[in-house]
Design an enzyme around this catalytic site. Structure first.
Site, PDB file in Angstrom:
ATOM      1  CE  LYS A  21      -2.885   0.892   3.641  1.00  0.00           C
ATOM      2  NZ  LYS A  21      -2.753   2.276   4.145  1.00  0.00           N
ATOM      3  CB  SER A  22       3.722   2.336   2.098  1.00  0.00           C
ATOM      4  OG  SER A  22       3.077   2.273   3.342  1.00  0.00           O
ATOM      5  CD  GLN A 170       0.148   8.453   7.090  1.00  0.00           C
ATOM      6  OE1 GLN A 170      -0.415   9.245   7.853  1.00  0.00           O
ATOM      7  NE2 GLN A 170      -0.425   7.327   6.690  1.00  0.00           N
ATOM      8  CG  ASP A 317       0.340   0.183   9.551  1.00  0.00           C
ATOM      9  OD1 ASP A 317      -0.017   0.982  10.433  1.00  0.00           O
ATOM     10  OD2 ASP A 317       0.665   0.539   8.402  1.00  0.00           O
ATOM     11  CE  LYS A 344      -0.668   4.335  13.055  1.00  0.00           C
ATOM     12  NZ  LYS A 344       0.114   5.079  12.054  1.00  0.00           N
ATOM     13  NE  ARG A 348      -5.597   0.022  13.011  1.00  0.00           N
ATOM     14  CZ  ARG A 348      -4.870   0.213  11.916  1.00  0.00           C
ATOM     15  NH1 ARG A 348      -3.548   0.238  11.993  1.00  0.00           N
ATOM     16  NH2 ARG A 348      -5.449   0.381  10.748  1.00  0.00           N
TER      17      ARG A 348
HETATM   18  C1  S3P Z   1       2.220   4.959   6.314  1.00  0.00           C
HETATM   19  C2  S3P Z   1       2.743   5.370   7.505  1.00  0.00           C
HETATM   20  C3  S3P Z   1       2.234   4.955   8.824  1.00  0.00           C
HETATM   21  C4  S3P Z   1       1.330   3.743   8.696  1.00  0.00           C
HETATM   22  C5  S3P Z   1       0.339   3.895   7.583  1.00  0.00           C
HETATM   23  C6  S3P Z   1       1.068   4.040   6.260  1.00  0.00           C
HETATM   24  C7  S3P Z   1       2.807   5.436   5.068  1.00  0.00           C
HETATM   25  O1  S3P Z   1       1.489   6.021   9.399  1.00  0.00           O
HETATM   26  O2  S3P Z   1       0.657   3.506   9.914  1.00  0.00           O
HETATM   27  O3  S3P Z   1      -0.521   2.787   7.510  1.00  0.00           O
HETATM   28  O4  S3P Z   1       2.523   4.875   3.985  1.00  0.00           O
HETATM   29  O5  S3P Z   1       3.584   6.406   5.115  1.00  0.00           O
HETATM   30  P1  S3P Z   1       2.195   7.192  10.281  1.00  0.00           P
HETATM   31  O6  S3P Z   1       3.019   8.021   9.382  1.00  0.00           O
HETATM   32  O7  S3P Z   1       1.021   7.968  10.854  1.00  0.00           O
HETATM   33  O8  S3P Z   1       2.978   6.491  11.336  1.00  0.00           O
END
Ligand code: S3P
Length: 427
Positions: A21-22, A170, A317, A344, A348
């Site tokens: 996903k990322s 993020q 996650d 989240k 959670r």
């Molecule tokens: C992600 C960063 C994480 C993660 C999220 C995806 C990303 O969040 O929990 O599911 O793709 O950069 P945070 O940046 O809030 O830790």
């Protein structure tokens, strides 16, 4: 509603998992900033990544989708155009926060909204440093919740040095994207290393970055040079459900193909191995700058462990799935420094305690930032609420499958990151 029956046998054979996903989000965003067509393969066509696709289209980028293959043709680093309507990030924090960083330095106005969950999540953490760099962003109430409007950047964007109070890929990514447009270098200092896909991919697009310890510095760029192809590895966060299920079910021996094993994402493997799991990495390779491997997982007896601190961003996650493993371990597992779980897609920590105790009473308890799981207690059939949270739904599903079964009030939310999850669970 979805009813999951107990699985009487182990998990065996070979499994394919959806794209990461990322990395899928980032492949669309960065390809949009080049000037040539990029072919993205094994793209995760889940709702979150499609939110990113739709937002980038509204910003004038040409994106065509052929199933899990996507063609993206950007108009260059300075070729985004003002959207005609409000952008909807849906359930996706990654879409919203990364695009806030990208759009903060632009000379046009953008307004974002999202679903009920995203509208309640804190955005001040990204607005604060972007404002320090020169952005004008207004959000609802003191938490700066959605809807959020990014005003046209009037001032020259400054390169800032920002020490992040919490590890967040993020927020880091938002600042790195904004840094492409700044007048001088931007430095982001993380309290602990979070996933590094943005910096890896930016480097592959020709941006200049330097890493020193937990500090990452990006220099302003005139242009980005896109590769012809990006191949997205499988998502270890989606593999996590099968890794845990195979570990706790007797008689399992499964190979999960093409799993991304970037070291900023593999905390789950480290912890499970410490608990006694048997996980073997086979056919390790590098593809598009990211490590990938096939994972062989065999059923194992687990024992409780205690951990926290630097490892948490590497498995943030996966904590709902890991909690399920801990419920089957002998002894107590203590997971510290997990306050981030409260912000989240759902809270959670509360969800794990309230929903998972329905399956295994008096097993899960939490304080503000610590989760305790007393393993080995009796498990029952239960009705769990997913709270609209894809990872809670999938974790509850494997918990029920390994125990006495479970019903979930909503199965639709898995489309966020793993649209065919329940088809695979049936096998
Ligand atoms: C992600 C960063 C994480 C993660 C999220 C995806 C990303 O969040 O929990 O599911 O793709 O950069 P945070 O940046 O809030 O830790």
């Amino acid at each position: 509603m979805k009813k999951i029956l107990p699985i009487a046998h182990g998990v065996r054979g070979e499994l394919e998992i959806p794209g990461d996903k990322s990395i899928s989000h980032r492949s669309i965003i960065l390809s949009s900033l080049g000037t040539t067509t990029v072919e993205v393969s094994n793209f995760l066509a889940g709702a979150d990544c499609l939110s990113t696709v739709n937002c980038m289209k509204s910003l004038g980028v040409k994106i065509e989708r052929f199933g899990e293959k996507i063609l993206v043709t950007g108009n260059g680093l300075r070729g985004l155009r003002e959207p005609e309507n409000i952008l909807d990030a849906g359930n996706s924090g990654t879409t919203l926060r990364l695009l806030m960083g990208l759009l903060a330095p632009q000379k046009f106005l953008t307004t974002f909204t999202g679903d009920d969950s995203l509208r309640s999540r804190p955005m001040a953490r990204v607005i604060r440093p972007l404002t320090e760099a020169g952005a004008s962003i207004v959000g609802r109430n003191s938490n700066k919740n959605l809807p959020i409007t990014i005003l046209p950047a009037e001032k020259i964007f400054r390169g800032i040095t920002y020490k992040m109070p919490v590890a967040s890929a993020q927020v880091k990514s938002a600042l790195l994207l904004a840094g492409l447009y700044a007048e001088d270098a931007t430095t982001v200092i993380e309290p602990a290393p979070s996933r590094n896909h943005t910096e890896k991919m930016l480097a592959a697009f020709g941006a200049r970055l330097e890493r020193t310890g937990n500090a990452i510095k990006i220099f302003p760029a005139e242009k980005l040079t896109a590769p012809e192809k990006i191949s997205v590895p499988g998502d270890i966060s989606s593999a996590a459900y099968w890794i845990v299920l195979a570990t706790i079910l007797d008689g399992s021996d499964v190979t999960i193909k093409n799993v991304g094993v970037n070291e900023t994402r593999t905390g789950l493997l480290d912890v499970l191995r410490k608990m006694g799991a048997t996980i073997e990495l086979r056919n390790e390779r590098t593809s598009g700058g990211e490590r990938a491997a096939d994972l062989r997982v065999v059923s194992s007896k687990l024992r409780g462990v205690e951990f926290g601190g630097e490892i948490i961003p590497r498995l943030i996650d996966e904590i709902p799935a890991l909690s399920v493993a801990a419920a089957f371990a002998e002894g107590t597992t203590i997971i510290r420094d997990v306050a981030e779980l409260r912000v989240k897609e759902s809270d959670r920590l509360a969800a794990i305690v309230e929903e998972f105790n329905k399956i295994s009473p008096e097993t899960f308890s939490a304080t503000d930032d610590c989760l305790t799981i007393r393993g080995g207690r009796k498990k029952f059939f239960a009705e769990c609420a997913t709270r609209g949270d894809h990872r809670m739904a999938m974790s509850a599903a494997i918990f029920g499958a390994a125990a006495e079964g479970v019903t979930l009030d909503d199965d639709d939310c898995v489309k966020i990151s793993y649209p065919n999850f329940f088809d695979v669970l049936k096998v």
